[in-house]
Motif scaffolding. Structure first.
Motif, mmCIF file in Angstrom:
data_model
loop_
_atom_site.group_PDB
_atom_site.id
_atom_site.type_symbol
_atom_site.label_atom_id
_atom_site.label_comp_id
_atom_site.label_asym_id
_atom_site.label_seq_id
_atom_site.Cartn_x
_atom_site.Cartn_y
_atom_site.Cartn_z
ATOM 1 N N LEU A 16 0.829 -1.209 0.000
ATOM 2 C CA LEU A 16 0.000 0.000 0.000
ATOM 3 C C LEU A 16 0.861 1.257 0.000
ATOM 4 C CD1 LEU A 16 -2.954 -0.843 2.417
ATOM 5 C CD2 LEU A 16 -3.147 -0.068 0.048
ATOM 6 N N ARG A 17 1.958 1.210 0.722
ATOM 7 C CA ARG A 17 2.851 2.379 0.756
ATOM 8 C C ARG A 17 3.438 2.645 -0.627
ATOM 9 N NH1 ARG A 17 8.420 3.515 1.900
ATOM 10 N NH2 ARG A 17 8.677 5.438 3.109
ATOM 11 N N THR A 18 3.839 1.582 -1.313
ATOM 12 C CA THR A 18 4.371 1.756 -2.670
ATOM 13 C C THR A 18 3.305 2.319 -3.599
ATOM 14 O OG1 THR A 18 5.862 -0.132 -2.332
ATOM 15 C CG2 THR A 18 5.473 0.564 -4.604
ATOM 16 N N ILE A 19 2.080 1.807 -3.463
ATOM 17 C CA ILE A 19 0.980 2.282 -4.300
ATOM 18 C C ILE A 19 0.696 3.761 -4.036
ATOM 19 C CG2 ILE A 19 -1.503 2.054 -4.705
ATOM 20 C CD1 ILE A 19 -1.163 -0.965 -4.160
ATOM 21 N N CYS A 20 0.660 4.139 -2.758
ATOM 22 C CA CYS A 20 0.339 5.525 -2.398
ATOM 23 C C CYS A 20 1.461 6.500 -2.745
ATOM 24 C CB CYS A 20 0.015 5.616 -0.906
ATOM 25 S SG CYS A 20 -1.583 4.891 -0.455
ATOM 26 N N HIS A 21 2.635 5.988 -2.999
ATOM 27 C CA HIS A 21 3.741 6.868 -3.375
ATOM 28 C C HIS A 21 3.515 7.451 -4.769
ATOM 29 C CE1 HIS A 21 7.967 8.014 -4.351
ATOM 30 N NE2 HIS A 21 7.973 8.333 -3.067
ATOM 31 N N ASP A 24 2.865 7.285 6.473
ATOM 32 C CA ASP A 24 3.292 7.818 5.176
ATOM 33 C C ASP A 24 2.130 7.857 4.185
ATOM 34 O OD1 ASP A 24 5.880 8.253 5.948
ATOM 35 O OD2 ASP A 24 6.683 6.414 5.063
ATOM 36 N N CYS A 25 1.373 6.759 4.141
ATOM 37 C CA CYS A 25 0.234 6.695 3.211
ATOM 38 C C CYS A 25 -0.763 7.812 3.486
ATOM 39 C CB CYS A 25 -0.465 5.333 3.324
ATOM 40 S SG CYS A 25 0.505 3.937 2.722
ATOM 41 N N LEU A 26 -1.099 8.001 4.762
ATOM 42 C CA LEU A 26 -2.074 9.035 5.120
ATOM 43 C C LEU A 26 -1.558 10.427 4.770
ATOM 44 C CD1 LEU A 26 -3.266 7.654 8.586
ATOM 45 C CD2 LEU A 26 -4.473 7.529 6.400
ATOM 46 N N ASP A 58 2.387 -1.765 15.642
ATOM 47 C CA ASP A 58 2.949 -2.536 14.537
ATOM 48 C C ASP A 58 4.298 -1.933 14.134
ATOM 49 O OD1 ASP A 58 3.465 -3.506 11.810
ATOM 50 O OD2 ASP A 58 1.430 -4.289 11.884
ATOM 51 N N ASP A 59 5.273 -2.792 13.825
ATOM 52 C CA ASP A 59 6.583 -2.288 13.399
ATOM 53 C C ASP A 59 6.491 -1.420 12.148
ATOM 54 O OD1 ASP A 59 7.909 -3.527 15.450
ATOM 55 O OD2 ASP A 59 8.450 -5.310 14.298
ATOM 56 N N TRP A 60 5.425 -1.620 11.386
ATOM 57 C CA TRP A 60 5.301 -0.906 10.115
ATOM 58 C C TRP A 60 4.290 0.241 10.189
ATOM 59 C CZ3 TRP A 60 9.395 -2.704 8.095
ATOM 60 C CH2 TRP A 60 9.728 -4.055 8.226
ATOM 61 N N GLN A 61 4.013 0.731 11.400
ATOM 62 C CA GLN A 61 3.027 1.800 11.518
ATOM 63 C C GLN A 61 3.453 3.050 10.752
ATOM 64 O OE1 GLN A 61 4.055 2.928 16.064
ATOM 65 N NE2 GLN A 61 2.479 4.213 15.190
ATOM 66 N N TYR A 62 4.773 3.275 10.650
ATOM 67 C CA TYR A 62 5.232 4.470 9.930
ATOM 68 C C TYR A 62 4.833 4.407 8.457
ATOM 69 C CZ TYR A 62 9.159 1.900 7.847
ATOM 70 O OH TYR A 62 9.929 1.018 7.134
ATOM 71 N N MET A 63 4.689 3.189 7.913
ATOM 72 C CA MET A 63 4.260 3.067 6.523
ATOM 73 C C MET A 63 2.820 3.540 6.359
ATOM 74 S SD MET A 63 5.923 -0.471 5.135
ATOM 75 C CE MET A 63 7.708 -0.665 5.017
ATOM 76 N N THR A 80 7.951 11.686 18.306
ATOM 77 C CA THR A 80 9.230 12.302 17.931
ATOM 78 C C THR A 80 9.800 11.641 16.684
ATOM 79 O OG1 THR A 80 10.279 10.822 19.545
ATOM 80 C CG2 THR A 80 9.807 13.079 20.245
ATOM 81 N N ALA A 81 9.996 10.332 16.752
ATOM 82 C CA ALA A 81 10.590 9.620 15.618
ATOM 83 C C ALA A 81 10.112 8.177 15.621
ATOM 84 C CB ALA A 81 12.107 9.665 15.701
ATOM 85 N N LEU A 82 10.014 7.610 14.434
ATOM 86 C CA LEU A 82 9.699 6.189 14.267
ATOM 87 C C LEU A 82 10.706 5.614 13.278
ATOM 88 C CD1 LEU A 82 5.801 6.038 13.976
ATOM 89 C CD2 LEU A 82 7.189 5.088 15.807
ATOM 90 N N GLY A 83 11.557 4.729 13.750
ATOM 91 C CA GLY A 83 12.558 4.161 12.871
ATOM 92 C C GLY A 83 13.464 5.241 12.316
ATOM 93 N N ASP A 84 13.559 5.285 10.998
ATOM 94 C CA ASP A 84 14.401 6.290 10.341
ATOM 95 C C ASP A 84 13.671 7.613 10.133
ATOM 96 O OD1 ASP A 84 16.471 4.485 10.184
ATOM 97 O OD2 ASP A 84 15.857 3.734 8.220
ATOM 98 N N HIS A 85 12.423 7.674 10.541
ATOM 99 C CA HIS A 85 11.636 8.910 10.369
ATOM 100 C C HIS A 85 11.925 9.854 11.533
ATOM 101 C CE1 HIS A 85 9.703 6.613 7.315
ATOM 102 N NE2 HIS A 85 8.745 7.480 7.109
ATOM 103 N N LYS A 86 12.764 10.823 11.296
ATOM 104 C CA LYS A 86 13.104 11.803 12.326
ATOM 105 C C LYS A 86 12.135 12.986 12.246
ATOM 106 C CE LYS A 86 16.628 9.190 13.195
ATOM 107 N NZ LYS A 86 16.579 8.253 14.322
ATOM 108 N N LYS A 87 11.815 13.541 13.412
ATOM 109 C CA LYS A 87 10.915 14.689 13.513
ATOM 110 C C LYS A 87 9.599 14.417 12.770
ATOM 111 C CE LYS A 87 14.574 18.130 14.097
ATOM 112 N NZ LYS A 87 15.154 19.398 13.621
ATOM 113 N N LEU A 88 9.098 13.206 12.942
ATOM 114 C CA LEU A 88 7.865 12.837 12.267
ATOM 115 C C LEU A 88 6.696 13.685 12.729
ATOM 116 C CD1 LEU A 88 6.392 10.936 10.345
ATOM 117 C CD2 LEU A 88 6.190 9.277 12.200
ATOM 118 N N GLY A 89 6.687 14.030 14.030
ATOM 119 C CA GLY A 89 5.608 14.861 14.553
ATOM 120 C C GLY A 89 5.538 16.213 13.868
ATOM 121 N N ASP A 90 6.695 16.813 13.586
ATOM 122 C CA ASP A 90 6.718 18.113 12.894
ATOM 123 C C ASP A 90 6.116 17.984 11.493
ATOM 124 O OD1 ASP A 90 7.926 19.215 15.077
ATOM 125 O OD2 ASP A 90 9.959 19.087 14.264
ATOM 126 N N THR A 91 6.443 16.883 10.817
ATOM 127 C CA THR A 91 5.892 16.663 9.477
ATOM 128 C C THR A 91 4.378 16.541 9.537
ATOM 129 O OG1 THR A 91 7.916 15.504 8.811
ATOM 130 C CG2 THR A 91 5.949 15.156 7.458
#
Length: 622
Positions: A270-275, A309-311, A301-306, A339-350
């Motif tokens: 789904l993440r690839t599709i939404c990209h 990203d989609c949203l 879920d370990d993949w919640q950041y995906m 704050t961050a999830l995995g490699d997603h830094k400053k995710l809250g700001d985004t």
């Protein structure tokens, strides 16, 4: 090829050839072996193929056998098994197509040059025939694995894509793989093909181990199919084939989970599709998919950041924003302080930047309540900046005021006024400094408990998620995990509930929670019952078992999962399960059992017990 050893029962034995000390002679013999093997009908051919399989698994980057023609040999053997059923059924030749496809997949998973040589050797057409199901599901599993590796390279993808049926077959396999394995193997214990059982367990562990491995292989079959589809999804021209409503609707439920936890499964695709803009349109037209993305985004879920990203991508696209905004905004509001999830830094700001753009856009049609929540969030960011210049004395006064109101909320909770307690916790949150994260975590978690007792699971999920986002590390506040697990259970989201419950148990063990310590680090009984319930509800074959009538053998591990859940079985934990910390938080009311029972909201608690939830009191410490 001459017999290599007088002690070997097989002419031209591959293992004897490999013992040859002279490298040139050995290479010549191996080359001859690969050329001649497909045309031979001798017994014992599976032995060298099995040996080659072990070598390919152990040394997938070794070029020796590739240079000597192993791909041509394996391709020819698969064709032979497909076309000559007499040969396939003779001796142990039934194993050979499986091993041959597995060898191709192993030698092509790391080195692009090997993949190019495999394509030139003609491996794709026989693999496609296996993918069609010309033999059985175990061969489909290794065929989709091999094709998935070939599709990952830029130089070999066009050769895979030129076989147009591969994408369609992969989509169908992803949707039906669990049912195929269940109905063709798992369900009828006494009719399982012996060679399937041997491949799964190597003769170890009996029926129970076979069933466990079948779950693992079924999950791999689905996840590897999704991986192959994902290679196509990077190319916009294939998205119209992939983005059919039936398939998109099932993607969020395709879960690697505990069986295949390293795979991002449906959410990764789904993440690839939404990209891609081409993919976002069809996704935004599926409300069920958007709701699922929100659930995964607000889970452990370990993949919640995906899912996040989609949203975010859907909201940033003007053509899809208005379709998803009502569902997506509440979920992202709850996640804005992460704050961050995995490699997603400053995710809250985004997240906050996207939320701000949404309410400022003239095309956005959101409810006044949601708009107020976003504005409140934006104001809280300004409040945090303002607090940095505030004198420490003023901050302490605000903290003290928030503490007084929180204690009033605890008192209301203790006396059974759950709604009043929730209001007090809200008031305390408004007073509490933004930088006092520990206190805010407790207040959100306390209010989540109130929402649980008031039968408001969505609000409980919202508050528990906010507490978990504030916590460092993210998603590791034990009591909030437990409360959100119960809220998800109320809504029937077994997977999300299971993940939170498992993390809750882990966090209790790590933190030395009194509840766990009193049991010498054993899992609390109420939590164990809860996890077992969710595992049954989230069982990989649950839907297939419901469709096909359950496992046809008594006493087989897993057949309990095919029965419908009986909520009456899941008694709530006793109040002693709350632990000493929880008892101390509300003072003397916990010391007198009669007073405690009198003061609690009996009707709410009784209803919660009927549904199998552990009712804990409000806490005072994180």
């Amino acid at each position: 090829m001459d017999k290599a050893s007088s002690d070997c029962p097989y002419p031209g034995c591959f293992f004897c050839v490999m013992k040859e000390a002279n490298p040139n002679k050995r290479r010549s013999s191996v080359l001859k072996f690969f050329r001649e093997l497909p045309s031979q009908d001798d017994d014992g051919q599976v032995l060298p193929i099995s040996g080659l399989w072990n070598t390919a698994m152990a040394h997938p980057n070794d070029p020796e056998f590739i240079e000597l023609g192993i791909f041509e040999c394996m391709s020819a053997l698969i064709w032979k098994g497909l076309k000559n059923r007499r040969w396939l059924s003779h001796d142990q030749n039934i194993y050979i197509p499986y091993y041959a496809a597995h060898i191709i997949g192993s030698y092509t998973m790391n080195v692009e040059e090997f993949a190019e040589m495999a394509v030139h050797a003609g491996v794709i057409p026989p693999l496609v025939e296996l993918l069609r199901g010309r033999l059985t599901w175990v061969e489909q599993r290794v065929a989709v694995r091999a094709l998935g590796h070939l599709a990952t390279y830029a130089t070999t993808f066009p050769s895979v894509a030129s076989h147009g049926e591969i994408l369609e077959l992969s989509i169908q396999l992803a949707m039906s793989s669990l049912e195929i394995v269940y109905s063709h193997f798992y369900q009828y214990v006494d009719r399982r093909l012996s060679y399937h059982c041997d491949l799964l367990t190597r003769g170890m562990g009996g029926v129970e181990m076979e069933s466990r491995k079948a779950e693992e292989w079924a999950s791999q079959l689905q996840c590897w199919s999704l991986q192959l589809i994902n290679c196509f999804a990077f190319k916009p021209e294939f998205l119209s084939t992939i983005c059919k409503p039936e398939f998109l609707g099932k993607l969020p439920g395709m879960w690697g989970g505990l069986v295949n936890e390293s795979s991002p499964a449906g959410i990764g695709l789904l993440r690839t599709i939404c990209h891609h803009k081409v993919g976002r349109g069809p996704v935004s037209n599926c409300p069920g998919v958007i709701d699922s993305l929100c659930n995964i985004a607000r889970s452990s879920d370990d993949w919640q950041y995906m899912a996040i990203d989609c949203l975010l991508w859907l909201l940033q696209d003007p053509s899809t924003c208005h379709k998803v905004i009502q569902s997506a905004l509440p979920a992202l509001i709850d996640l804005a302080e992460v704050t961050a999830l995995g490699d997603h830094k400053k995710l809250g700001d985004t997240i906050i930047n996207v939320l701000q753009e949404c309410i400022q856009s003239p095309r956005s049609s959101i409810t006044s309540h949601t708009k107020e929540q976003v504005e409140e969030l934006l104001n809280s960011r300004e409040k945090l900046k303002w607090e940095k210049n505030m004198p420490k004395e003023d901050l302490h006064i605000k903290q003290a005021a928030a503490l007084v109101v929180k204690l009033e909320g605890n008192s209301s909770f203790s006396s059974g006024d759950i709604s009043g307690a929730a209001s007090k916790y809200s008031e305390a949150l408004a007073l509490c400094p933004m930088r006092s994260k520990k206190e805010r975590i407790v207040l959100y978690s306390n209010r989540a408990q109130c929402h649980l007792l008031l039968q408001q699971p969505l609000s409980a999920i919202s508050d528990a998620t906010r507490a978990l986002c504030l916590h460092n590390p993210v998603n590791r506040h034990a009591k909030s995990l437990w409360r959100r697990a119960q809220a998800y259970d109320m809504l029937g989201f077994a997977k999300e509930s299971l993940l939170d419950a498992i993390l809750y148990i882990n966090e209790c063990s790590i933190s030395g929670d009194a509840d766990v310590a009193s049991r010498q680090n054993k899992v609390p009984e109420y939590a164990e019952r809860f996890v077992k319930k969710q595992m049954r509800l989230a069982w990989l074959f649950r839907d297939a078992a419901g469709k096909h009538g359950g496992v046809q053998c008594e006493g087989v591990a897993g057949d309990v999962f095919s029965r419908e859940s009986d909520d009456s079985e899941w008694e709530t934990a006793s109040e002693s399960d709350v632990g000493d910390e929880g008892k101390e938080e509300l003072g003397d009311a916990w010391k007198n059992d009669a007073v405690r029972k009198d003061r609690h909201n009996k009707s709410s608690k009784k209803e919660m017990k009927k549904q199998g939830y552990n009712v804990q009191v409000s806490e005072d410490e994180a």
